[in-house]
Design an enzyme around this catalytic site. Sequence first.
Site, PDB file in Angstrom:
ATOM      1  N   ALA A 164       0.826  -1.213   0.000  1.00 56.84           N
ATOM      2  CA  ALA A 164       0.000   0.000   0.000  1.00 56.84           C
ATOM      3  C   ALA A 164       0.855   1.255   0.000  1.00 56.84           C
ATOM      4  O   ALA A 164       1.985   1.252   0.487  1.00 56.84           O
ATOM      5  CB  ALA A 164      -0.907  -0.005   1.227  1.00 56.84           C
ATOM      6  N   LYS A 165       0.315   2.349  -0.560  1.00 52.27           N
ATOM      7  CA  LYS A 165       0.942   3.667  -0.442  1.00 52.27           C
ATOM      8  C   LYS A 165       0.119   4.475   0.560  1.00 52.27           C
ATOM      9  O   LYS A 165       0.340   4.399   1.759  1.00 52.27           O
ATOM     10  CB  LYS A 165       1.017   4.356  -1.801  1.00 52.27           C
ATOM     11  N   GLY A 168      -5.366   8.824   2.044  1.00 53.64           N
ATOM     12  CA  GLY A 168      -6.029   9.719   2.996  1.00 53.64           C
ATOM     13  C   GLY A 168      -6.071  11.135   2.496  1.00 53.64           C
ATOM     14  O   GLY A 168      -7.111  11.646   2.120  1.00 53.64           O
ATOM     15  N   GLU A 169      -4.884  11.770   2.452  1.00 49.47           N
ATOM     16  CA  GLU A 169      -4.856  13.181   2.105  1.00 49.47           C
ATOM     17  C   GLU A 169      -4.572  13.412   0.626  1.00 49.47           C
ATOM     18  O   GLU A 169      -5.000  14.420   0.069  1.00 49.47           O
ATOM     19  CB  GLU A 169      -3.792  13.894   2.950  1.00 49.47           C
TER      20      GLU A 169
END
Lengths: 228, 168, 332
Positions: A164-165, A168-169
């Site tokens: 995963a990277k 969220g933002e």
Amino acid sequence: MALIQREALDREDPQRRVPIAEAFWWAEEDHGLLGEVGSYNTPKDRHGEYRGGTIGASPAYSFTAHIADLSVDVETGVTTVHKVWVAHDCGQALSRRIVEGQMEGSVYMGFAEAIMEEHVVDPEHNGEHTGPSLLDYRMPTFLDTPDIEALIVEAPDAQGPYGAKEAGEGPLHPIIPAIANGIYDAVGVRIDRLPFSPPRVLAAIQAREAEVAAGHVQPHKTNARRAG
Amino acid sequence: MTARLLRFSVNGEPVTVAVEPQRTLLEVLRYELDLIGSKQGCDKGDCGACTVQIDGLPRLSCLTLALAVEGRDIQTVEGLGRAHGGCHPLQDAMDRWDAAQCGFCTPGILMSAESLLRRSPGPVTRSEVREALAGNLCRCTGYTKIIDAVVDASEQMAAPRDETEAAQ
Amino acid sequence: MLRLPRLDVLMPATLDEAVLALQSPGSRLIAGGTDLLPNLKHRLESPTMLVSLAGVRELSTITVDDDAQELVIGAGATLTTVEQCPQVRAHAPSLCSAAGLVASPLIRNQATLGGNVNLDTRCRYVNQTDFWRSAIGGCIKSEGTVCHVVPGGKNCVAAMSSDCVPVLISLGASLQLVGPNGRRRVAMKDYYVADGTRHTTREDGEVTTAVIVPLVSTPRRAGYSKWTVRGSIDFPLTSVALCFDLERDEVAAPIAGATVVVGVLGAKPRVVTRLDEVVGKSLSDPETAAIVAERVHRQCKPLANVPYEAPYRRQMLRVHTRRAIEALVADG
């Protein structure tokens, strides 16, 4: 075994089923408390050579692209965003619906900043905040928020947890320039201050019309089409 | 001010509780009856987190005097799944669609949405959901998954799918 | 968390009991509570007793009085009821539109029409917590002595922010009030005064019991335009009610009479004057919309009492008035 509609059932023989609560009860009797603890730390060798540069340095960055379909009312300056497509490279999506939810929530928050939300303090009234409640600080309601279509792009990163990277933002930022570019495409004005409120957009449209009338700039494509 | 006895029904159960006259229905639910599902958000009608149903209509419990519900029937999120073996189809759908993120708005949204599904039997449209939930704010989801979940629940209730089949 | 101040609550079952209860000093009427309770939580009033109309069932009926040719809407009818009532839709469709645009569905399920016509005036410097207000020392509508909207002003200019009031005035509605001295009826155009601290002529002991809309047998087109930032929850930032009586039942027909009422200016809604020029013109004639919009723009001067720049709102009054007339024409 599958957990469906509050029942645990045998996938080979779906008629063998018990209520989920009972299944957990049995499992805890056999194995003790059901739980798992895990953690992830960013690689130690990824950081900038500057003060504070070692804090939580990310091994990989996410990438996002937004498309906003909008219209601008040239008489009122009101920008209406109809639909947003958001494509986000989050690495490996661990839970697709949750990733989509993060992307949609990010679009919402960025869209809100672009169109209506604003923290204003009033220097003429002892620096009072002019939006101190959920009435005066306007957050978009169900009726204001555009349709949002989330498109997950999976490019797993070897350094991230399970590839995963992040989600969220990252998916928030591009919506603001996407809307700004949409306004420019629609009416030919560049607004470089948030929010793109109706009075601000209208003032820019009227200023541009004055420039056109004075012969300083060419009519925008929309104006040209309307005149034709 | 002297406390007075208030009698009403909560989720089908009759209750009698001593309340001070200046208490709101929300305060009585949360602090006297321990029904903390209904949330205290803005506390003045701007956010919808405190939504409960009074005689079947979704209303703001933060702007309702407790004494004004004497003899009335109050439904809160705690009673929503009672007739459905634990979970209302709306709750199942919110779960399936991951339509709750922080979850603070969820109880209010559920109470507004349940009223919509009861008023309009059969599948509802996305714009009907937007209209019905227009008094409930959500900061996390961008509303998309909530709309998906309510539409899905309305379809489920109109023609229940067998998820056991779907899982195989 | 916003707490109500300590107070007592009375729950009368009849109108007579309510009127009697209101005679005790410090008592205050409450209906839906969606306006009053936030104001109390903000410490803008300090009653010692609330007299609730929640148990007074006789105030919620909506009837058509064929003899008097009147639509009589009980003051206790909720805005949701008013919006959805077939009789209101048949005789006063613009009132349905306005009632359906108030705040949010949750508020409309609770707020009453009687409460909405008595909605307290609003101002960005007033409708805040007492803590917030204390930083600017209050104002003439709260704890202070100055006006933050009009520097040096002695008169409160808080805005009449009801969506239904401009529409009801445009329809020639009146209010039925019951008090210790009996019953009286007042035309809504005379009910409001230009003082934001007390903007109606209702006496303290009086209860608004009904809103009465005269029925007309002649053709009419009426509409309501509200602009605000959000599609829900917000109070209006521009608010225009229009009512045109026509010589025939089609939008191309000549106008026999025109009434336009604008809200969210100062404490009193403004009835736009000098509309005689459009009488005799066709409603669908674009010049009609242009003339009415021009009159509204010239006579209505929004103030900085509610959010968004006053000059912008004034400019928008012209646009929204014209568009409201265009919408009536498009509806046929």
